[in-house]
Write a protein that holds these residues in place. Structure first.
Motif, PDB file in Angstrom:
ATOM      1  N   LYS A  38       0.685  -1.279   0.084  1.00  0.00           N
ATOM      2  CA  LYS A  38      -0.076   0.075   0.069  1.00  0.00           C
ATOM      3  C   LYS A  38       0.740   1.423   0.015  1.00  0.00           C
ATOM      4  O   LYS A  38       1.954   1.278   0.464  1.00  0.00           O
ATOM      5  N   PRO A  39       0.282   2.501  -0.375  1.00  0.00           N
ATOM      6  CA  PRO A  39       0.931   3.467  -0.375  1.00  0.00           C
ATOM      7  C   PRO A  39       0.728   4.100   1.014  1.00  0.00           C
ATOM      8  O   PRO A  39      -0.109   3.705   1.800  1.00  0.00           O
ATOM      9  N   ILE A  40       1.290   5.284   1.408  1.00  0.00           N
ATOM     10  CA  ILE A  40       1.140   6.014   2.479  1.00  0.00           C
ATOM     11  C   ILE A  40      -0.289   6.459   2.516  1.00  0.00           C
ATOM     12  O   ILE A  40      -0.596   7.283   1.405  1.00  0.00           O
ATOM     13  N   ALA A  41      -1.119   6.701   3.580  1.00  0.00           N
ATOM     14  CA  ALA A  41      -2.380   6.964   3.483  1.00  0.00           C
ATOM     15  C   ALA A  41      -2.576   8.445   3.678  1.00  0.00           C
ATOM     16  O   ALA A  41      -1.369   9.146   4.294  1.00  0.00           O
ATOM     17  N   ALA A  42      -3.543   8.960   3.241  1.00  0.00           N
ATOM     18  CA  ALA A  42      -3.814  10.437   3.383  1.00  0.00           C
ATOM     19  C   ALA A  42      -4.125  10.953   4.655  1.00  0.00           C
ATOM     20  O   ALA A  42      -4.579  10.169   5.440  1.00  0.00           O
ATOM     21  N   ASP A  43      -3.694  11.963   5.362  1.00  0.00           N
ATOM     22  CA  ASP A  43      -4.098  12.530   6.515  1.00  0.00           C
ATOM     23  C   ASP A  43      -5.112  13.015   6.630  1.00  0.00           C
ATOM     24  O   ASP A  43      -5.584  14.266   5.833  1.00  0.00           O
ATOM     25  N   LEU A  44      -5.890  12.308   7.314  1.00  0.00           N
ATOM     26  CA  LEU A  44      -7.327  13.108   7.504  1.00  0.00           C
ATOM     27  C   LEU A  44      -7.566  14.026   8.604  1.00  0.00           C
ATOM     28  O   LEU A  44      -8.800  14.395   9.013  1.00  0.00           O
ATOM     29  N   GLY A  45      -6.770  14.323   9.335  1.00  0.00           N
ATOM     30  CA  GLY A  45      -6.766  15.271  10.545  1.00  0.00           C
ATOM     31  C   GLY A  45      -7.554  14.891  11.640  1.00  0.00           C
ATOM     32  O   GLY A  45      -7.127  13.755  11.995  1.00  0.00           O
ATOM     33  N   GLU A  46      -8.694  15.306  12.151  1.00  0.00           N
ATOM     34  CA  GLU A  46      -9.393  14.922  13.097  1.00  0.00           C
ATOM     35  C   GLU A  46     -10.041  13.502  12.746  1.00  0.00           C
ATOM     36  O   GLU A  46     -10.377  12.935  13.748  1.00  0.00           O
ATOM     37  N   GLU A  47     -10.200  13.094  11.496  1.00  0.00           N
ATOM     38  CA  GLU A  47     -10.934  11.894  11.358  1.00  0.00           C
ATOM     39  C   GLU A  47      -9.897  10.874  11.289  1.00  0.00           C
ATOM     40  O   GLU A  47     -10.430   9.626  10.966  1.00  0.00           O
ATOM     41  N   ASN A  48      -8.654  11.010  11.474  1.00  0.00           N
ATOM     42  CA  ASN A  48      -7.662   9.939  11.622  1.00  0.00           C
ATOM     43  C   ASN A  48      -7.976   8.717  12.715  1.00  0.00           C
ATOM     44  O   ASN A  48      -7.927   7.491  12.052  1.00  0.00           O
ATOM     45  N   ASP A  49      -8.417   9.026  13.591  1.00  0.00           N
ATOM     46  CA  ASP A  49      -8.590   7.857  14.562  1.00  0.00           C
ATOM     47  C   ASP A  49     -10.021   7.100  13.974  1.00  0.00           C
ATOM     48  O   ASP A  49     -10.039   6.025  14.194  1.00  0.00           O
ATOM     49  N   LEU A  67       6.456  -4.665   7.258  1.00  0.00           N
ATOM     50  CA  LEU A  67       6.260  -4.857   8.717  1.00  0.00           C
ATOM     51  C   LEU A  67       5.687  -6.410   8.813  1.00  0.00           C
ATOM     52  O   LEU A  67       4.827  -6.479   8.177  1.00  0.00           O
ATOM     53  N   ARG A  68       6.289  -6.986   9.759  1.00  0.00           N
ATOM     54  CA  ARG A  68       5.499  -7.991  10.366  1.00  0.00           C
ATOM     55  C   ARG A  68       4.887  -7.675  11.813  1.00  0.00           C
ATOM     56  O   ARG A  68       5.499  -7.140  12.454  1.00  0.00           O
ATOM     57  N   PHE A  69       3.386  -7.686  11.861  1.00  0.00           N
ATOM     58  CA  PHE A  69       2.689  -7.310  12.829  1.00  0.00           C
ATOM     59  C   PHE A  69       1.940  -8.409  13.567  1.00  0.00           C
ATOM     60  O   PHE A  69       1.444  -9.299  13.068  1.00  0.00           O
ATOM     61  N   ARG A  70       1.590  -7.972  14.812  1.00  0.00           N
ATOM     62  CA  ARG A  70       1.140  -9.222  15.485  1.00  0.00           C
ATOM     63  C   ARG A  70      -0.015  -8.710  16.516  1.00  0.00           C
ATOM     64  O   ARG A  70      -0.073  -7.357  17.000  1.00  0.00           O
ATOM     65  N   THR A  71      -1.324  -9.143  16.470  1.00  0.00           N
ATOM     66  CA  THR A  71      -2.461  -8.643  17.054  1.00  0.00           C
ATOM     67  C   THR A  71      -3.542  -9.598  17.221  1.00  0.00           C
ATOM     68  O   THR A  71      -3.196 -10.826  16.967  1.00  0.00           O
ATOM     69  N   ARG A  72      -4.517  -9.509  17.753  1.00  0.00           N
ATOM     70  CA  ARG A  72      -5.641 -10.530  17.978  1.00  0.00           C
ATOM     71  C   ARG A  72      -6.638 -10.820  16.766  1.00  0.00           C
ATOM     72  O   ARG A  72      -7.157  -9.547  16.161  1.00  0.00           O
ATOM     73  N   TRP A  73      -6.966 -11.963  16.502  1.00  0.00           N
ATOM     74  CA  TRP A  73      -7.927 -12.120  15.259  1.00  0.00           C
ATOM     75  C   TRP A  73      -8.893 -12.968  15.831  1.00  0.00           C
ATOM     76  O   TRP A  73      -8.857 -14.090  15.985  1.00  0.00           O
ATOM     77  N   VAL A 101      -4.052 -14.832  19.005  1.00  0.00           N
ATOM     78  CA  VAL A 101      -3.044 -13.925  18.489  1.00  0.00           C
ATOM     79  C   VAL A 101      -2.299 -14.391  17.323  1.00  0.00           C
ATOM     80  O   VAL A 101      -2.133 -15.826  16.970  1.00  0.00           O
ATOM     81  N   GLY A 102      -2.155 -13.819  16.219  1.00  0.00           N
ATOM     82  CA  GLY A 102      -1.407 -14.112  15.014  1.00  0.00           C
ATOM     83  C   GLY A 102      -0.744 -13.068  14.287  1.00  0.00           C
ATOM     84  O   GLY A 102      -0.941 -11.645  14.626  1.00  0.00           O
ATOM     85  N   ASP A 103       0.034 -13.417  13.349  1.00  0.00           N
ATOM     86  CA  ASP A 103       0.696 -12.409  12.452  1.00  0.00           C
ATOM     87  C   ASP A 103       0.269 -12.201  11.171  1.00  0.00           C
ATOM     88  O   ASP A 103      -0.290 -13.157  10.645  1.00  0.00           O
ATOM     89  N   ALA A 104       0.737 -10.997  10.523  1.00  0.00           N
ATOM     90  CA  ALA A 104       0.560 -10.839   9.056  1.00  0.00           C
ATOM     91  C   ALA A 104       1.528  -9.881   8.738  1.00  0.00           C
ATOM     92  O   ALA A 104       2.420  -9.250   9.509  1.00  0.00           O
ATOM     93  N   LEU A 105       1.700  -9.793   7.223  1.00  0.00           N
ATOM     94  CA  LEU A 105       2.930  -8.739   6.677  1.00  0.00           C
ATOM     95  C   LEU A 105       1.908  -7.789   5.898  1.00  0.00           C
ATOM     96  O   LEU A 105       0.931  -7.861   5.179  1.00  0.00           O
ATOM     97  N   VAL A 106       2.805  -6.555   5.878  1.00  0.00           N
ATOM     98  CA  VAL A 106       2.258  -5.500   5.052  1.00  0.00           C
ATOM     99  C   VAL A 106       3.392  -4.659   4.641  1.00  0.00           C
ATOM    100  O   VAL A 106       4.423  -4.614   5.373  1.00  0.00           O
ATOM    101  N   ALA A 107       3.298  -4.185   3.535  1.00  0.00           N
ATOM    102  CA  ALA A 107       4.421  -3.274   3.058  1.00  0.00           C
ATOM    103  C   ALA A 107       3.691  -1.866   2.444  1.00  0.00           C
ATOM    104  O   ALA A 107       2.742  -1.924   2.021  1.00  0.00           O
ATOM    105  N   PHE A 108       4.452  -0.933   2.949  1.00  0.00           N
ATOM    106  CA  PHE A 108       4.116   0.326   2.400  1.00  0.00           C
ATOM    107  C   PHE A 108       5.128   1.093   1.632  1.00  0.00           C
ATOM    108  O   PHE A 108       6.313   1.204   2.106  1.00  0.00           O
TER     109      PHE A 108
END
Length: 250
Positions: free
Chosen positions: A109-120, A145-151, A188-195
């Motif tokens: 993916k590309p870097i995402a657009a900054d949405l200011g107050e709507e980012n969260d 990035l290899r990232f880890r979270t709950r699924w 808990v599991g891992d996934a990959l993403v590239a920016f």
């Protein structure tokens, strides 16, 4: 739910690569079959201006797949895991000729657009852990990035993005955002993403420190990567595309 650590095509073996080295040394048929299931490189899959499909291994090394006449990604540029073997064949203007045993794309993916107050609201701020691993790296103009979270909900895609922090003191500071859409329980599991980092200012050939921030399960964390704006191998690359991932991320 059937949980995969990363991607289906042998990538779970990444977690035990160190242990596999002793097995591979036996050199029997079973060991060789196991070896080709394990990824041995992280690459950028590219198509050159003359439509030649090739792989960028690192900043200087390019691989010409002799057993693939065209890109499996319709000419789009993506990051991918691959298992390859060098072969004694002409490689032309590329560094090495190789045979591809398998290749599997990473969500790119590309870097995402900054949405200011709507980012969260849009990008979320659900916790993840960034795994210190050989596939967590800044190279060839990408932050992978290899990232880890709950699924917990197998039908609920998680939304991941990279934003610039717009820190006036550091123009190379970015943050990883994760929107689980309420899917914050489960295994808990891992996934990959590239920016792709071409949205950052050009480093003009210098290597700088790229600072990554993220919300972890124990609070805000950060890490630094060596980063240099890449030199384009293909002067006319086609548009970036988002490819699939085993975990439902987008």
């Amino acid at each position: 739910m059937k949980v995969y650590s990363l991607l289906q095509k042998g990538l779970m073996a990444v977690l035990v690569v160190a242990g596999s080295m002793g097995i591979q040394s036996c050199q029997d048929d079973d060991d060789n079959r196991y070896y080709v299931r394990v990824p041995n490189a992280l690459v950028t899959a590219k198509t050159d201006a003359d439509e030649t499909f090739f792989l960028q291994l690192d900043e200087e090394t390019t691989l010409l797949p002799v057993n693939m006449a065209s890109s499996p990604y319709d000419g789009k540029e993506v990051r991918a895991l691959v298992n390859y073997e060098e072969v004694d064949q002409a490689s032309g203007r590329y560094t090495k000729a190789v045979q591809i045993n398998w290749i599997d794309s990473i969500l790119t993916k590309p870097i995402a657009a900054d949405l200011g107050e709507e980012n969260d609201e849009v990008y979320g701020n659900d916790p993840v852990e960034i795994v210190n691993d050989w596939v967590t790296i800044a190279e060839d103009g990408y932050l992978t990035l290899r990232f880890r979270t709950r699924w917990g909900n197998s039908s609920q895609p998680h939304y991941v993005n990279l934003l610039r922090t717009n820190n006036p003191d550091n123009q190379y500071e970015v943050e990883f955002r994760h929107n689980a859409y309420g899917d914050t329980y489960g295994m808990v599991g891992d996934a990959l993403v590239a920016f792709k980092l071409d949205g950052l200012p050009d480093t003009n050939g210098e290597t700088v420190k790229l600072k990554l921030k993220w919300n972890s399960f124990s609070g805000e964390k950060s890490a630094e990567f060596d980063y240099c704006t890449r030199k384009e191998v293909n002067p006319n690359p086609e548009a970036l595309t988002s490819m699939r991932s085993t975990f439902k991320v987008k």
